[in-house]
Scaffold this active site. Structure first.
Site, PDB file in Angstrom:
ATOM      1  N   HIS A  84       0.966  -1.348   0.097  1.00 26.56           N
ATOM      2  CA  HIS A  84       0.013  -0.002   0.027  1.00 26.56           C
ATOM      3  C   HIS A  84       0.784   1.321   0.027  1.00 26.56           C
ATOM      4  O   HIS A  84       1.955   1.354   0.399  1.00 26.56           O
ATOM      5  CB  HIS A  84      -0.825   0.103   1.268  1.00 26.56           C
TER       6      HIS A  84
ATOM      7  N   HIS B 188       1.008   5.366   1.328  1.00 24.54           N
ATOM      8  CA  HIS B 188       0.532   6.268   2.172  1.00 24.54           C
ATOM      9  C   HIS B 188       0.573   7.753   1.454  1.00 24.54           C
ATOM     10  O   HIS B 188       1.466   8.094   0.895  1.00 24.54           O
ATOM     11  CB  HIS B 188       1.345   6.492   3.344  1.00 24.54           C
TER      12      HIS B 188
END
Length: 220
Positions: A160, A162
């Site tokens: 992922h 941020h």
């Protein structure tokens, strides 16, 4: 102010009506070396329960596609972007207001595990989501952070990005701007009412940028 009327001649974007909210989503990809789901992964759970929708025309906040309680008994999730390849949502313990996570739908432990199609869409929407967070929060500076593996500070083993707004901090004595290190100080859990309102602003900003791109290019 009257709502914006979008040019119907713009390139078509897949309609969210092609996705059935009541049916489990199945992932198709060409990376046979990586599993597509993990039973104990919170991001896989979010990916499984939130259906894709058209980013240019997000559903209303009351839509079942956006119900934060879909992730129960886990913590509520506030989705800001959902496509067939990826999903983005507010961080449950944000470093700043507007801290968003962007990840592929299938379980991809590290960046090198994503498929070419997923990689292309992550790259496209990382820019769009960054611009949307700037518009939604009014904070002009931000960080994009992506960790791979425990030694690199990756906590959830599902790849992922941020997107973290960085509000200006001015030193009162010198009147100079200062920056803070990540992870310093208290991180508070999301307030659900505020999160729902913020997520709505980000979704609307994403739609504006997608349409602006189709009309010739979006600017922050």
């Amino acid at each position: 102010m009257a709502p914006k009327t979008y040019n119907s001649s713009l390139p078509p974007i897949p309609s969210s009506s092609t996705f059935d909210p009541g049916r489990p989503h199945t992932h198709t990809h060409n990376n046979s070396n990586t599993q597509t789901t993990s039973a104990d992964c919170p991001f896989c759970h979010i990916s499984a329960v939130f259906r894709p929708y058209n980013p240019a025309n997000p559903p209303p906040p009351t839509s079942a596609l956006l119900d934060p309680e879909l992730t129960s008994p886990q913590a509520s999730a506030f989705v800001v972007l959902s496509t067939p390849h990826l999903v983005a949502f507010l961080d449950i313990m944000p470093l700043s207001t507007g801290h968003v996570l962007l990840c592929p739908r299938p379980h991809r432990p590290k960046l090198t595990d994503v498929s070419p199609a997923e990689s292309a869409e992550l790259g496209r929407y990382l820019r769009i989501l960054s611009a949307a967070v700037v518009r939604a929060t009014g904070v002009a500076d931000w960080n994009v952070v992506q960790n791979n593996g425990a030694a690199a500070a990756q906590v959830v083993p599902h790849m992922h990005f941020h997107v973290i707004p960085r509000p200006e901090l001015r030193d009162k004595r010198s009147e100079r701007f200062t920056a803070t290190m990540f992870g310093r100080g208290q991180r508070d859990e999301l307030d659900e009412e505020e999160a729902a309102e913020l997520a709505g602003r980000v979704r609307r900003a994403v739609a504006e940028i997608v349409w602006a791109d189709a009309e010739g290019g979006a600017k922050l």
